[in-house]
Design a protein around this motif. Sequence first.
Motif, PDB file in Angstrom:
ATOM      1  N   GLY A 146       0.729  -1.277   0.253  1.00  0.00           N
ATOM      2  CA  GLY A 146      -0.087  -0.192   0.408  1.00  0.00           C
ATOM      3  C   GLY A 146       1.173   1.495  -0.154  1.00  0.00           C
ATOM      4  O   GLY A 146       1.891   1.074  -0.792  1.00  0.00           O
TER       5      GLY A 146
ATOM      6  N   ASN B 209      -0.305   3.621  -4.570  1.00  0.00           N
ATOM      7  CA  ASN B 209      -0.749   4.634  -2.900  1.00  0.00           C
ATOM      8  C   ASN B 209      -2.379   4.717  -3.286  1.00  0.00           C
ATOM      9  O   ASN B 209      -2.483   5.656  -2.328  1.00  0.00           O
ATOM     10  CB  ASN B 209      -0.149   5.612  -3.664  1.00  0.00           C
ATOM     11  N   HIS B 210      -2.771   3.944  -3.762  1.00  0.00           N
ATOM     12  CA  HIS B 210      -4.722   4.239  -3.930  1.00  0.00           C
ATOM     13  C   HIS B 210      -5.391   3.188  -3.363  1.00  0.00           C
ATOM     14  O   HIS B 210      -4.743   1.939  -3.890  1.00  0.00           O
ATOM     15  CB  HIS B 210      -4.456   4.523  -5.767  1.00  0.00           C
ATOM     16  N   GLU B 211      -5.761   3.226  -2.660  1.00  0.00           N
ATOM     17  CA  GLU B 211      -6.861   2.319  -1.897  1.00  0.00           C
ATOM     18  C   GLU B 211      -7.084   1.557  -2.770  1.00  0.00           C
ATOM     19  O   GLU B 211      -7.569   0.104  -3.135  1.00  0.00           O
ATOM     20  CB  GLU B 211      -8.315   2.459  -0.878  1.00  0.00           C
TER      21      GLU B 211
ATOM     22  N   PRO C 164      -0.300  -2.930   4.135  1.00  0.00           N
ATOM     23  CA  PRO C 164      -1.592  -2.247   3.619  1.00  0.00           C
ATOM     24  C   PRO C 164      -1.304  -0.656   3.753  1.00  0.00           C
ATOM     25  O   PRO C 164      -1.485   0.368   3.875  1.00  0.00           O
ATOM     26  CB  PRO C 164      -2.871  -3.313   3.912  1.00  0.00           C
TER      27      PRO C 164
ATOM     28  N   TYR D 116      -3.305   1.563   4.861  1.00  0.00           N
ATOM     29  CA  TYR D 116      -4.741   1.869   4.828  1.00  0.00           C
ATOM     30  C   TYR D 116      -5.550   0.491   5.795  1.00  0.00           C
ATOM     31  O   TYR D 116      -6.166   0.414   5.843  1.00  0.00           O
ATOM     32  CB  TYR D 116      -5.321   1.605   3.147  1.00  0.00           C
ATOM     33  N   THR D 117      -4.651  -0.041   6.709  1.00  0.00           N
ATOM     34  CA  THR D 117      -4.441  -0.969   7.667  1.00  0.00           C
ATOM     35  C   THR D 117      -5.445  -0.824   8.972  1.00  0.00           C
ATOM     36  O   THR D 117      -6.275  -1.167   8.881  1.00  0.00           O
ATOM     37  CB  THR D 117      -2.836  -1.298   8.363  1.00  0.00           C
TER      38      THR D 117
ATOM     39  N   THR E   2      -7.725   2.173   8.513  1.00  0.00           N
ATOM     40  CA  THR E   2      -8.457   2.979   8.280  1.00  0.00           C
ATOM     41  C   THR E   2      -9.391   2.146   6.893  1.00  0.00           C
ATOM     42  O   THR E   2     -10.520   3.094   7.245  1.00  0.00           O
ATOM     43  CB  THR E   2      -8.233   3.962   7.262  1.00  0.00           C
ATOM     44  N   SER E   3      -9.000   1.195   6.665  1.00  0.00           N
ATOM     45  CA  SER E   3     -10.040   0.342   5.254  1.00  0.00           C
ATOM     46  C   SER E   3     -10.554  -0.816   5.096  1.00  0.00           C
ATOM     47  O   SER E   3     -10.749  -1.261   5.503  1.00  0.00           O
ATOM     48  CB  SER E   3      -8.654   0.228   4.144  1.00  0.00           C
TER      49      SER E   3
ATOM     50  N   LEU F 195     -10.985  -2.374   2.299  1.00  0.00           N
ATOM     51  CA  LEU F 195      -9.642  -4.094   2.128  1.00  0.00           C
ATOM     52  C   LEU F 195     -10.311  -5.310   2.624  1.00  0.00           C
ATOM     53  O   LEU F 195     -10.512  -5.973   2.750  1.00  0.00           O
ATOM     54  CB  LEU F 195      -8.361  -2.996   2.542  1.00  0.00           C
TER      55      LEU F 195
ATOM     56  N   SER G 227      -6.638  -2.954  13.601  1.00  0.00           N
ATOM     57  CA  SER G 227      -6.567  -3.586  11.894  1.00  0.00           C
ATOM     58  C   SER G 227      -7.531  -3.847  11.159  1.00  0.00           C
ATOM     59  O   SER G 227      -7.652  -4.920  11.465  1.00  0.00           O
ATOM     60  CB  SER G 227      -4.981  -4.451  11.801  1.00  0.00           C
TER      61      SER G 227
END
Length: 146
Positions: free
Chosen positions: A12, A55-57, A79, A82-83, A85-86, A89, A118
Amino acid sequence: MADTRKIYVLNGPNLNMLGTREPEIYGYDTLDDIAERMEDVAGRAHVEIVFRQSNHEGYLVDWLQEAHAEGAHAVIINPGAYTHTSIALHDAIKGITVPVIEIHLSNPHKREPFRHKSYVGMAAKGTIAGFGPMSYMLALEAALEL
Ligand code: DQA
């Protein structure tokens, strides 16, 4: 002849900066160094590594779905931020049957509180963190055994 097994290694945001990015935390190896080592070990096991960074989710979501569609043997994912926040994912991992191994160079639990959660780890098969570039190699070992 049987198809070659594929292991996707997804990276990520900001991991393209490895080698110069906060080396006191992430070390001096570049992502290319890590890819090369993984390809070396996987090659000996006749496994193909599909190594990607974005760099893009959304790309990471697309690649998780691609790994599924391709019948990949496993996915190893770092990730990055993004680990923490996402949900996209998280949902993508839940939506596929390929085993996903979450990895981190650092140990997020030893760091700032915002890194302690996470969303990826909540959906992944397992997590390896805190061993620097060796986290990737340990995950590959685990993936090969799955
Ligand atoms: C990281 C840990 C994350 O908290 C951070 O945002 C990263 C790198 C790691 O490999 O240690 O970008 O995933």
